[in-house]
Design an enzyme around this catalytic site. Structure first.
Site, PDB file in Angstrom:
ATOM      1  CG  ASP A   7      -1.787   1.233   1.302  1.00  0.00           C
ATOM      2  OD1 ASP A   7      -2.227   1.711   0.241  1.00  0.00           O
ATOM      3  OD2 ASP A   7      -2.023   1.728   2.422  1.00  0.00           O
ATOM      4  CD  GLU A  67      -5.149   0.641  -2.230  1.00  0.00           C
ATOM      5  OE1 GLU A  67      -6.256   1.182  -2.263  1.00  0.00           O
ATOM      6  OE2 GLU A  67      -4.553   0.369  -1.176  1.00  0.00           O
ATOM      7  CG  ASP A 139      -0.502   3.185   6.117  1.00  0.00           C
ATOM      8  OD1 ASP A 139      -0.982   3.733   5.116  1.00  0.00           O
ATOM      9  OD2 ASP A 139      -0.370   3.757   7.216  1.00  0.00           O
TER      10      ASP A 139
END
Length: 164
Positions: A7, A67, A139
């Site tokens: 991420d 992502e 996160d």
């Protein structure tokens, strides 16, 4: 198969490592790489690259899932996020790892069953799916979700690859 989920972020880049053994998903590790906002931006990108390179060397994932960019509040934020994603992707391709990208909606769909799930729902599902003692840091939880999304999507991706 060991999957590294990422991420990306310019201040915090979450990572999550899972192992897919048959239909089982096993938590390996998770955490975040923190950069200091007082540092020059290129130094922050280097920290993301180096941190992820060390994680890749330690855990030897077979694939990386990242992502995809979301709509940022302003152009400057989007640019910085894109550069952080670039540092993460280069850390993977630099050692020959395949990289797959998933949107937030795809990740939520794969983990919770709906692309419009709330962050708390995703975090609780990560905790349940990986049998974690507590909810992972935000996160890191997002990165684990990306890894799980890839674990669920890998078979489908392979089928489509063979169709082309």
């Amino acid at each position: 198969m060991i999957i590294l989920g990422i991420d990306p972020g310019s201040r915090k880049t979450g990572y999550g490592i899972i192992s897919k053994q048959g239909n089982r998903l096993i938590h390996v590790d998770n955490g975040a790489i923190f950069t200091q906002s007082a540092k020059d931006f290129p130094e922050r990108l280097e920290k993301i690259f180096t941190g992820l390179s060390e994680i890749i060397a330690q855990y030897r994932p077979e694939v990386v899932a990242v992502e995809d960019v979301f709509l940022a509040k302003n152009a400057q934020s989007a640019l910085k996020l894109g550069q952080a994603r670039g540092a993460a992707i280069v850390a993977a391709v630099n050692v020959g790892l395949p990289v797959h990208e998933y949107t937030a909606m795809q990740v939520k769909q794969a983990v919770v069953g709906t692309g419009r799930a709330e962050k708390a729902q995703v975090q609780q599902m990560i905790k349940a799916l990986l049998n974690l003692p507590e909810v992972a840091q935000e996160d890191a939880s997002d990165a684990l979700a990306v890894a799980i999304c890839h674990a669920h999507s890998a078979g489908i991706n392979a089928l489509f690859k063979n169709v082309r």
